[in-house]
Design a protein around this motif. Structure first.
Motif, mmCIF file in Angstrom:
data_model
loop_
_atom_site.group_PDB
_atom_site.id
_atom_site.type_symbol
_atom_site.label_atom_id
_atom_site.label_comp_id
_atom_site.label_asym_id
_atom_site.label_seq_id
_atom_site.Cartn_x
_atom_site.Cartn_y
_atom_site.Cartn_z
ATOM 1 N N LYS A 52 2.739 -1.148 -83.102
ATOM 2 C CA LYS A 52 2.876 -2.600 -83.101
ATOM 3 C C LYS A 52 4.131 -3.095 -83.816
ATOM 4 N N GLN A 53 5.169 -2.283 -83.862
ATOM 5 C CA GLN A 53 6.408 -2.674 -84.525
ATOM 6 C C GLN A 53 7.447 -3.225 -83.565
ATOM 7 N N ILE A 54 7.339 -2.884 -82.277
ATOM 8 C CA ILE A 54 8.345 -3.282 -81.298
ATOM 9 C C ILE A 54 7.659 -3.834 -80.052
ATOM 10 N N MET A 55 8.205 -4.921 -79.513
ATOM 11 C CA MET A 55 7.746 -5.467 -78.240
ATOM 12 C C MET A 55 8.839 -5.249 -77.203
ATOM 13 N N TYR A 56 8.450 -4.691 -76.062
ATOM 14 C CA TYR A 56 9.348 -4.562 -74.920
ATOM 15 C C TYR A 56 8.939 -5.591 -73.875
ATOM 16 N N TYR A 57 9.910 -6.090 -73.117
ATOM 17 C CA TYR A 57 9.617 -7.023 -72.040
ATOM 18 C C TYR A 57 10.764 -7.012 -71.048
ATOM 19 N N HIS A 58 10.496 -7.492 -69.834
ATOM 20 C CA HIS A 58 11.535 -7.619 -68.818
ATOM 21 C C HIS A 58 12.222 -8.965 -68.969
ATOM 22 N N LYS A 59 13.526 -8.976 -68.729
ATOM 23 C CA LYS A 59 14.282 -10.225 -68.713
ATOM 24 C C LYS A 59 15.358 -10.116 -67.635
ATOM 25 N N LYS A 60 15.495 -11.184 -66.868
ATOM 26 C CA LYS A 60 16.541 -11.224 -65.844
ATOM 27 C C LYS A 60 17.794 -11.797 -66.483
ATOM 28 N N VAL A 61 18.879 -11.004 -66.487
ATOM 29 C CA VAL A 61 20.144 -11.407 -67.092
ATOM 30 C C VAL A 61 21.238 -11.236 -66.044
ATOM 31 N N ASN A 62 21.892 -12.336 -65.688
ATOM 32 C CA ASN A 62 22.949 -12.307 -64.669
ATOM 33 C C ASN A 62 22.479 -11.626 -63.383
ATOM 34 N N GLY A 63 21.233 -11.906 -62.992
ATOM 35 C CA GLY A 63 20.705 -11.376 -61.749
ATOM 36 C C GLY A 63 20.171 -9.957 -61.835
ATOM 37 N N ILE A 64 20.245 -9.336 -62.999
ATOM 38 C CA ILE A 64 19.773 -7.960 -63.181
ATOM 39 C C ILE A 64 18.548 -7.979 -64.091
ATOM 40 N N HIS A 65 17.476 -7.310 -63.662
ATOM 41 C CA HIS A 65 16.292 -7.205 -64.510
ATOM 42 C C HIS A 65 16.517 -6.098 -65.533
ATOM 43 N N LYS A 66 16.399 -6.459 -66.811
ATOM 44 C CA LYS A 66 16.628 -5.513 -67.902
ATOM 45 C C LYS A 66 15.372 -5.403 -68.754
ATOM 46 N N ILE A 67 15.271 -4.328 -69.507
ATOM 47 C CA ILE A 67 14.211 -4.194 -70.494
ATOM 48 C C ILE A 67 14.822 -4.546 -71.838
ATOM 49 N N GLU A 68 14.216 -5.496 -72.522
ATOM 50 C CA GLU A 68 14.691 -5.889 -73.840
ATOM 51 C C GLU A 68 13.602 -5.590 -74.850
ATOM 52 N N MET A 69 13.983 -5.582 -76.118
ATOM 53 C CA MET A 69 12.992 -5.342 -77.155
ATOM 54 C C MET A 69 13.227 -6.259 -78.329
ATOM 55 N N ARG A 70 12.169 -6.532 -79.046
ATOM 56 C CA ARG A 70 12.218 -7.333 -80.264
ATOM 57 C C ARG A 70 11.414 -6.611 -81.320
ATOM 58 N N TYR A 71 11.953 -6.608 -82.545
ATOM 59 C CA TYR A 71 11.261 -5.989 -83.669
ATOM 60 C C TYR A 71 10.329 -6.992 -84.336
ATOM 61 N N ARG A 72 9.205 -6.519 -84.777
ATOM 62 C CA ARG A 72 8.287 -7.366 -85.529
ATOM 63 C C ARG A 72 8.726 -7.360 -86.990
ATOM 64 N N LYS A 73 8.698 -8.524 -87.610
ATOM 65 C CA LYS A 73 9.089 -8.629 -89.016
ATOM 66 C C LYS A 73 7.892 -8.664 -89.953
#
Length: 152
Positions: A75-96
């Motif tokens: 439960k330290q990192i969240m991954y999600y899909h995001k469309k950036v400039n027409g390309i679907h990417k996997i991004e992540m965010r750290y939990r603080k």
């Protein structure tokens, strides 16, 4: 507490301890360029308790659609899909912080991974120095290890 007939819900993911429910939602209207997609979380105190009223963690319009939030088992990192400039990417965010509706906050450190799915070349971008990354294939076999910004 979660269901609201004004929204369409999809891509749910529950944490490994069954205390946090993440999902994507958007208002039940015709989809347009201004449609907002929201990544939300609802929490509970035990696996049998009722989930809290959901909290919107972050949102984007359909142009930069975000969806499918998933936590690592620790439960330290969240991954999600995001469309950036027409390309679907996997991004992540750290939990603080520890989990609660009020304490789940967005981190300023992002890791962007694309394309998804990968055929031959994977791009990894980070705002800060990468300590180490391990890349596994769909069968769980280690494909590459990145340590101190060098491939091994």
């Amino acid at each position: 507490n979660i269901n609201d007939t004004n929204y369409i819900y999809y891509a749910p993911s529950i944490s490994s301890d069954n205390l946090e429910l993440y999902y994507t939602r958007y208002l039940r209207d015709s989809i347009s360029i201004s449609t907002n997609f929201e990544v939300c979380v609802a929490v509970r105190s035990s696996p049998t308790a009722t989930f809290s009223v959901p909290m919107v963690l972050f949102s984007e319009t359909i142009v930069n659609i975000i969806e499918e939030p998933t936590l690592t088992t620790d439960k330290q990192i969240m991954y999600y899909h995001k469309k950036v400039n027409g390309i679907h990417k996997i991004e992540m965010r750290y939990r603080k912080n520890q989990v609660s509706v009020k304490s789940i906050v967005e981190s300023s450190t992002h890791l962007t991974i694309y394309p998804n799915p990968v055929k031959e070349e994977l791009t990894i971008q980070s705002e800060s120095k990468i300590g180490s990354i391990k890349i596994y294939n769909i069968y769980g076999k280690l494909v590459k290890a990145i340590s101190n910004n060098s491939l091994s």
